[in-house]
Scaffold this motif. Sequence first.
Motif, PDB file in Angstrom:
ATOM      1  N   ALA A  34     -53.841 -74.850  36.102  1.00 21.23           N
ATOM      2  CA  ALA A  34     -54.613 -76.058  36.387  1.00 21.23           C
ATOM      3  C   ALA A  34     -55.117 -76.683  35.091  1.00 21.23           C
ATOM      4  N   GLY A  35     -55.414 -75.838  34.096  1.00 23.21           N
ATOM      5  CA  GLY A  35     -55.852 -76.336  32.798  1.00 23.21           C
ATOM      6  C   GLY A  35     -54.706 -76.755  31.908  1.00 23.21           C
ATOM      7  N   TYR A  36     -53.672 -75.938  31.828  1.00 22.47           N
ATOM      8  CA  TYR A  36     -52.539 -76.257  30.955  1.00 22.47           C
ATOM      9  C   TYR A  36     -51.791 -77.489  31.442  1.00 22.47           C
ATOM     10  N   GLY A  37     -51.821 -77.727  32.747  1.00 23.12           N
ATOM     11  CA  GLY A  37     -51.140 -78.888  33.309  1.00 23.12           C
ATOM     12  C   GLY A  37     -51.722 -80.211  32.842  1.00 23.12           C
ATOM     13  N   ILE A  38     -52.919 -80.170  32.247  1.00 21.90           N
ATOM     14  CA  ILE A  38     -53.539 -81.386  31.729  1.00 21.90           C
ATOM     15  C   ILE A  38     -52.661 -82.015  30.643  1.00 21.90           C
ATOM     16  N   GLY A  91     -51.332 -73.827  40.558  1.00 24.72           N
ATOM     17  CA  GLY A  91     -52.210 -74.376  39.537  1.00 24.72           C
ATOM     18  C   GLY A  91     -51.686 -75.685  38.972  1.00 24.72           C
ATOM     19  N   SER A  92     -50.375 -75.733  38.703  1.00 25.22           N
ATOM     20  CA  SER A  92     -49.764 -76.955  38.178  1.00 25.22           C
ATOM     21  C   SER A  92     -49.869 -78.092  39.191  1.00 25.22           C
ATOM     22  N   THR A 100     -53.576 -79.702  39.353  1.00 21.16           N
ATOM     23  CA  THR A 100     -54.186 -80.267  38.139  1.00 21.16           C
ATOM     24  C   THR A 100     -54.794 -81.658  38.358  1.00 21.16           C
ATOM     25  N   LEU A 159     -58.843 -82.601  37.844  1.00 25.39           N
ATOM     26  CA  LEU A 159     -59.340 -83.669  36.981  1.00 25.39           C
ATOM     27  C   LEU A 159     -60.174 -84.671  37.766  1.00 25.39           C
ATOM     28  N   SER A 180     -59.996 -85.262  28.341  1.00 23.61           N
ATOM     29  CA  SER A 180     -59.682 -84.227  29.326  1.00 23.61           C
ATOM     30  C   SER A 180     -59.169 -82.953  28.658  1.00 23.61           C
ATOM     31  N   MET A 191     -59.484 -78.780  29.383  1.00 23.23           N
ATOM     32  CA  MET A 191     -58.475 -77.732  29.204  1.00 23.23           C
ATOM     33  C   MET A 191     -59.041 -76.578  28.384  1.00 23.23           C
TER      34      MET A 191
END
Length: 418
Positions: A229-233, A351-352, A355, A359, A374, A378
């Motif tokens: 969810a974070g890396y997908g930013i 998670g992806s 995202t 946000l 944003s 992350m």
Amino acid sequence: MSDRKDASHNAGRGAMVKAAVMALSLPLSSVSIVGAIVGNLKEDFPDASTLQLQSFITIPVIGGIIATLVGGYLAARVGKKNLCLVGALLCFLGGIAPMFIDDLSWKTAVRVICGFGVGLLQPLSASLIVDLFKGKTADFLMGLQSSMVGVGAFILSTSIAFIMTIDWHGVYYVYVLALLVFAMVLAFVPNEVNEIGRIHKGELGSRTRRKKMPMSAYFGMVLQIVFAAGYGIIAANQALAAKETGVISAVQVATIISIASVSSLIGGLVFGIMRGLLHSTIGYVALFLQMAGALLTANTSSYAMWAIGACLYGIGFCWFMPYVNFLVNEHTDATISAQATSYAFFGNSIGSFITPYVLAAVAAVTGISSPWKSYNIMAVIMGVCMVMIFVFSLLDRKTERSATPAAIEESISEPVGA
């Protein structure tokens, strides 16, 4: 002399097995990589909405999510080599079929088959390393596996770019790569691999005992949800963030993406060495690198600093993924390794997918809606993952110290089919 020939033959056979297992990672980016033709689809389907065009890429991911969830169960029933063959064949068929379909909705729908095939290959590309190789060889191959995903993306994107100079309608031919993977698995992976962790029909009602799914597998799934969810930013906001700076151009963004990809490729090659030096702390180091890269990106508008940030989060990513693959398999055996790895990839897919909603939720609560800033979010999420790993490691050690031998046996065994 014959002994030398036998040794040479076995070494060569072993090398081809490794090559075939590594090849499983080549098509893993194939569902999203054809996003390059969405603009061309608009030309063929001018009345299609933006959502319909985006669905050409997003809907097939649903097939992958389902496959990663059920892949471990299927591997124990049909055999891991057989499932690799099925996954590669579905990837090829579902990938090339849209070329022969005129309706956009059906083009999108049939790509779910491709997504399902890729979803079957994902956990097997990692779990077979755990099953077949040990020690430094497993460490090296797990890092190389992450690099091979990047190699596959490079092969596919380069091929797509070339084909589009001739006729973009032919880009679906890139899925022949999946057929090549099918051939390599069929030719070089021994049939005995089907028996690794396989549960036969007659055993389902027996009292044969097998390992129970360890807590590390479930934790790895939750960890991957938060992490992805974070890396997908990066994928969601990179282009928009660059535009917001008013300094970094679209061409520079493309270069930054390439820098991150090359960094991941190189980082994956040295993962085995770094894991030998850092041991379990490599998870913290991987997350710290991604945190540092995100903070650099969020708080600078220099192309050079963004490039350094891309190097950091690129390396961090390619170290984190194999770290999680080892984590979820720490207390597994061959009967459940594929299922445990499936949980991790399932978490990453979820998670992806969430995202954009994460946000949106953060923007609603904090008022931070800037794509550029944003990246700070992350960084915070990477920090949360570090805390999660720390807490879990404490609980895991406490459980191991407090467990008696009898309790351990009870906790890791259950009747097959229970």
